[in-house]
Design a protein around this motif. Sequence first.
Motif, PDB file in Angstrom:
ATOM      1  N   ALA A  45     -46.011  13.836  46.961  1.00 19.83           N
ATOM      2  CA  ALA A  45     -44.922  14.595  47.579  1.00 19.83           C
ATOM      3  C   ALA A  45     -45.475  15.705  48.472  1.00 19.83           C
ATOM      4  CB  ALA A  45     -44.011  15.174  46.503  1.00 19.83           C
ATOM      5  N   GLY A  46     -46.484  16.429  47.965  1.00 19.24           N
ATOM      6  CA  GLY A  46     -47.092  17.480  48.773  1.00 19.24           C
ATOM      7  C   GLY A  46     -47.731  16.928  50.028  1.00 19.24           C
ATOM      8  N   ARG A  73     -45.121  16.104  52.654  1.00 17.74           N
ATOM      9  CA  ARG A  73     -44.608  17.301  53.330  1.00 17.74           C
ATOM     10  C   ARG A  73     -45.611  17.817  54.365  1.00 17.74           C
ATOM     11  NH1 ARG A  73     -42.821  18.431  47.960  1.00 17.74           N
ATOM     12  NH2 ARG A  73     -44.674  19.716  47.578  1.00 17.74           N
ATOM     13  N   ARG A 119     -45.310  18.070  58.501  1.00 16.96           N
ATOM     14  CA  ARG A 119     -45.513  19.298  59.272  1.00 16.96           C
ATOM     15  C   ARG A 119     -46.525  19.080  60.392  1.00 16.96           C
ATOM     16  NH1 ARG A 119     -47.101  24.114  55.411  1.00 16.96           N
ATOM     17  NH2 ARG A 119     -47.228  25.166  57.449  1.00 16.96           N
TER      18      ARG A 119
END
Length: 250
Positions: free
Chosen positions: A18-19, A22, A26
């Motif tokens: 999940a990190g 993200r 970005r």
Amino acid sequence: MTESQTAVRPERRAELAAGLARVRARIADACAAAGRQRDAVTLVAVTKTYPASDVVALAALGVTDVGENRDQEAAPKAEAVADAGAGAAPRWHFIGQLQRNKARSVVRYADVVQSVDSVRLAAALDAAAGAVRDRPLDVLVQVSIDGDPARGGALPGAADPQRGLDPVAAAVAGADGLRLAGLMAVAPLGWEPDRAFARLAEVAAALRADHPGATVLSAGMSGDLESAIGHGATHVRVGSALLGMRPALR
């Protein structure tokens, strides 16, 4: 480290996935905003204080580059990840302050050293690399954006024969065991990221005029990677935004 220390818990794998999603989003958005191709920017996962099992999990998720800043932590971690044999081995970046007496250890596992800021350190790495490696070590010269010698980093425009950016870059470029790959910097405390990275872009352009192969620009972390990418960063160093807040290793 034992096999249990490189085993990845399913819930941790999910957190890292999940990190990573993200952070990748970005980076993609920042590249699009800057009119750059997404593959122009490499994510370096800063795994200092995180366990070897996190590196194994990230490698399995497609992360190709990891960064460490303390040799006493990085050396056994790199060995543990190699022993785990889980997928392709990552490229190890040494990104912290490096003492000359640690050079021989670091060159055994690091693919890149991002924090060379003196002629003496370049010479120590060159000697160590020549003794234990069969190919040159990629080196980034760390730049002091604000010119404060107390904060580390080579000093642009300075006449200092040990710490001036031009002498350090020349020492790396002239070393048989090293390859001058580019520059690294951290935005100084109290500076707006855009101001810091615009200044860094100017320094990088001047360096490339003398050393055309020095195309790597490592800049930007969890809080300012968008600005760094907007000013030409080719590598961003991301820890907490990717891995979350974790207790320090003992």
